[in-house]
Design a protein around this motif. Structure first.
Motif, PDB file in Angstrom:
ATOM      1  N   CYS A 284      41.302  44.564  50.356  1.00  0.00           N
ATOM      2  CA  CYS A 284      40.541  43.351  50.659  1.00  0.00           C
ATOM      3  C   CYS A 284      40.945  42.237  49.707  1.00  0.00           C
ATOM      4  N   ILE A 285      40.658  41.012  50.109  1.00  0.00           N
ATOM      5  CA  ILE A 285      40.893  39.832  49.283  1.00  0.00           C
ATOM      6  C   ILE A 285      39.544  39.233  48.918  1.00  0.00           C
ATOM      7  N   VAL A 286      39.325  39.080  47.621  1.00  0.00           N
ATOM      8  CA  VAL A 286      38.109  38.432  47.127  1.00  0.00           C
ATOM      9  C   VAL A 286      38.439  36.953  46.930  1.00  0.00           C
ATOM     10  N   PRO A 287      37.805  36.058  47.687  1.00  0.00           N
ATOM     11  CA  PRO A 287      38.157  34.641  47.591  1.00  0.00           C
ATOM     12  C   PRO A 287      37.880  34.058  46.203  1.00  0.00           C
ATOM     13  N   ARG A 288      38.602  33.035  45.897  1.00  0.00           N
ATOM     14  CA  ARG A 288      38.463  32.320  44.632  1.00  0.00           C
ATOM     15  C   ARG A 288      37.001  31.897  44.397  1.00  0.00           C
ATOM     16  N   GLY A 289      36.493  32.198  43.212  1.00  0.00           N
ATOM     17  CA  GLY A 289      35.172  31.732  42.800  1.00  0.00           C
ATOM     18  C   GLY A 289      33.988  32.504  43.358  1.00  0.00           C
ATOM     19  N   VAL A 290      34.219  33.528  44.192  1.00  0.00           N
ATOM     20  CA  VAL A 290      33.113  34.276  44.806  1.00  0.00           C
ATOM     21  C   VAL A 290      32.703  35.418  43.876  1.00  0.00           C
ATOM     22  N   TRP A 291      31.412  35.492  43.579  1.00  0.00           N
ATOM     23  CA  TRP A 291      30.897  36.595  42.766  1.00  0.00           C
ATOM     24  C   TRP A 291      30.951  37.872  43.587  1.00  0.00           C
ATOM     25  N   HIS A 292      31.328  38.959  42.937  1.00  0.00           N
ATOM     26  CA  HIS A 292      31.467  40.216  43.660  1.00  0.00           C
ATOM     27  C   HIS A 292      31.236  41.391  42.716  1.00  0.00           C
ATOM     28  N   ARG A 293      30.947  42.525  43.303  1.00  0.00           N
ATOM     29  CA  ARG A 293      30.735  43.768  42.561  1.00  0.00           C
ATOM     30  C   ARG A 293      31.181  44.932  43.434  1.00  0.00           C
ATOM     31  N   GLN A 294      31.330  46.089  42.790  1.00  0.00           N
ATOM     32  CA  GLN A 294      31.741  47.294  43.523  1.00  0.00           C
ATOM     33  C   GLN A 294      30.639  48.351  43.474  1.00  0.00           C
ATOM     34  N   ILE A 295      30.459  49.002  44.606  1.00  0.00           N
ATOM     35  CA  ILE A 295      29.581  50.164  44.695  1.00  0.00           C
ATOM     36  C   ILE A 295      30.470  51.371  44.971  1.00  0.00           C
ATOM     37  N   VAL A 296      30.537  52.293  44.028  1.00  0.00           N
ATOM     38  CA  VAL A 296      31.419  53.441  44.157  1.00  0.00           C
ATOM     39  C   VAL A 296      30.700  54.548  44.924  1.00  0.00           C
ATOM     40  N   ARG A 297      31.241  54.916  46.056  1.00  0.00           N
ATOM     41  CA  ARG A 297      30.655  55.959  46.895  1.00  0.00           C
ATOM     42  C   ARG A 297      31.244  57.333  46.595  1.00  0.00           C
ATOM     43  N   ALA A 298      32.469  57.347  46.051  1.00  0.00           N
ATOM     44  CA  ALA A 298      33.141  58.597  45.663  1.00  0.00           C
ATOM     45  C   ALA A 298      34.161  58.235  44.598  1.00  0.00           C
ATOM     46  N   SER A 299      34.523  59.219  43.794  1.00  0.00           N
ATOM     47  CA  SER A 299      35.508  58.985  42.735  1.00  0.00           C
ATOM     48  C   SER A 299      36.740  58.295  43.329  1.00  0.00           C
ATOM     49  N   SER A 300      37.161  57.181  42.722  1.00  0.00           N
ATOM     50  CA  SER A 300      38.154  56.318  43.359  1.00  0.00           C
ATOM     51  C   SER A 300      39.222  55.846  42.374  1.00  0.00           C
ATOM     52  N   LEU A 301      40.394  55.584  42.939  1.00  0.00           N
ATOM     53  CA  LEU A 301      41.481  54.913  42.241  1.00  0.00           C
ATOM     54  C   LEU A 301      41.760  53.603  42.954  1.00  0.00           C
ATOM     55  N   MET A 302      41.827  52.513  42.186  1.00  0.00           N
ATOM     56  CA  MET A 302      42.009  51.198  42.794  1.00  0.00           C
ATOM     57  C   MET A 302      43.006  50.371  41.997  1.00  0.00           C
ATOM     58  N   ILE A 303      43.866  49.655  42.703  1.00  0.00           N
ATOM     59  CA  ILE A 303      44.767  48.683  42.097  1.00  0.00           C
ATOM     60  C   ILE A 303      44.163  47.295  42.278  1.00  0.00           C
ATOM     61  N   PHE A 304      44.222  46.498  41.226  1.00  0.00           N
ATOM     62  CA  PHE A 304      43.745  45.123  41.310  1.00  0.00           C
ATOM     63  C   PHE A 304      44.875  44.161  40.977  1.00  0.00           C
ATOM     64  N   ILE A 305      44.868  43.022  41.637  1.00  0.00           N
ATOM     65  CA  ILE A 305      45.780  41.914  41.337  1.00  0.00           C
ATOM     66  C   ILE A 305      44.892  40.701  41.118  1.00  0.00           C
ATOM     67  N   THR A 306      44.742  40.300  39.857  1.00  0.00           N
ATOM     68  CA  THR A 306      43.696  39.371  39.459  1.00  0.00           C
ATOM     69  C   THR A 306      44.269  38.183  38.689  1.00  0.00           C
ATOM     70  N   PRO A 307      43.783  36.961  38.935  1.00  0.00           N
ATOM     71  CA  PRO A 307      44.198  35.826  38.110  1.00  0.00           C
ATOM     72  C   PRO A 307      43.904  36.104  36.644  1.00  0.00           C
ATOM     73  N   GLY A 308      44.846  35.755  35.779  1.00  0.00           N
ATOM     74  CA  GLY A 308      44.681  36.088  34.364  1.00  0.00           C
ATOM     75  C   GLY A 308      43.672  35.230  33.614  1.00  0.00           C
ATOM     76  N   ASP A 309      43.405  34.040  34.105  1.00  0.00           N
ATOM     77  CA  ASP A 309      42.547  33.119  33.365  1.00  0.00           C
ATOM     78  C   ASP A 309      41.260  32.837  34.126  1.00  0.00           C
ATOM     79  N   GLY A 310      40.195  32.620  33.357  1.00  0.00           N
ATOM     80  CA  GLY A 310      38.951  32.093  33.915  1.00  0.00           C
ATOM     81  C   GLY A 310      37.973  33.100  34.480  1.00  0.00           C
ATOM     82  N   THR A 311      38.257  34.400  34.386  1.00  0.00           N
ATOM     83  CA  THR A 311      37.333  35.404  34.932  1.00  0.00           C
ATOM     84  C   THR A 311      35.982  35.337  34.241  1.00  0.00           C
TER      85      THR A 311
END
Length: 221
Positions: free
Chosen positions: A189-216
């Motif tokens: 999925c793509i999380v749009p710029r500036g949108v607050w978000h969170r994750q709910i883990v339903r099962a043990s997971s491995l995830m790759i993220f590609i995130t802007p380096g500044d301003g988080t």
């Protein structure tokens, strides 16, 4: 047909029948023999034409200097199996540049370069102080057994989340309320710029993220 050109002698017949591979007839000095591919097993059959990738020089064979060749290949490019193995041994070496994305992130810089970033236990606590990591985008992998206790937003760019295994719900919060994206079976999925978000883990997971380096930005859930 081939024996008619070369002569049906015991030597020629033994030479041809002794080869299990295709042979080729080449134009002889006397003329009349066009290049074509033949198989020793085809001798005596109505047609000797059989276009095949490898061939054997009959002219060279009858002179005792037989060499294998192939269309478009020079003789020097043809190697025996032993020589090919020796060549492979010289070319093979251990590559020490492999790394694991869970403990070494990749910073994709705006100029196109990729920089390896070692990750330790204090990485996320001190990332705000490391201005050199604010450029470009950060790529990493993390393992989640339980839901994070915070939510975040990236005002300077979109974030990409790629689920490798497990089950995660990504909750997006915007002016219309909450929107749920279910990641299953290597979903992305793509999380749009500036949108607050969170994750709910339903099962043990491995995830790759590609995130802007500044301003988080972070907030407690």
């Amino acid at each position: 047909m081939l024996l008619r050109y070369l002569g049906d002698s015991p030597v020629i017949r033994k030479l041809l029948l002794g080869h299990r591979h295709p042979v080729v007839g080449q134009r002889l000095d006397g003329g009349g023999l066009d290049p074509y591919l033949v198989d020793a097993g085809d001798i005596g059959r109505p047609s000797l034409e059989s276009h095949r990738p490898g061939y054997f020089s009959i002219a060279a064979a009858t002179s005792g200097a037989a060499t294998w060749s192939a269309p478009g290949c020079s003789e020097k490019n043809l190697q025996s199996p032993a020589r090919a193995r020796a060549h492979d041994a010289r070319m093979t070496r251990n590559d020490s540049h492999a790394f694991h994305l869970s403990d070494t992130y990749v910073q994709l810089l705006d100029g196109g370069a990729a920089k390896l970033i070692p990750v330790d236990a204090e990485f996320w606590a001190k990332i705000g102080e490391r201005e050199e990591l604010h450029a470009g985008r950060m790529v990493g992998l993390f393992h989640m057994d339980e839901s994070p206790d915070h939510r975040e937003a990236h005002p300077l760019g979109d974030e990409v989340l790629i689920l490798l295994s497990g089950s995660v719900d990504v909750v997006l919060e915007d002016e219309r309320g909450e929107r749920l994206i279910e990641l299953r079976d290597q979903g992305t999925c793509i999380v749009p710029r500036g949108v607050w978000h969170r994750q709910i883990v339903r099962a043990s997971s491995l995830m790759i993220f590609i995130t802007p380096g500044d301003g988080t930005q972070h907030r407690a859930c």
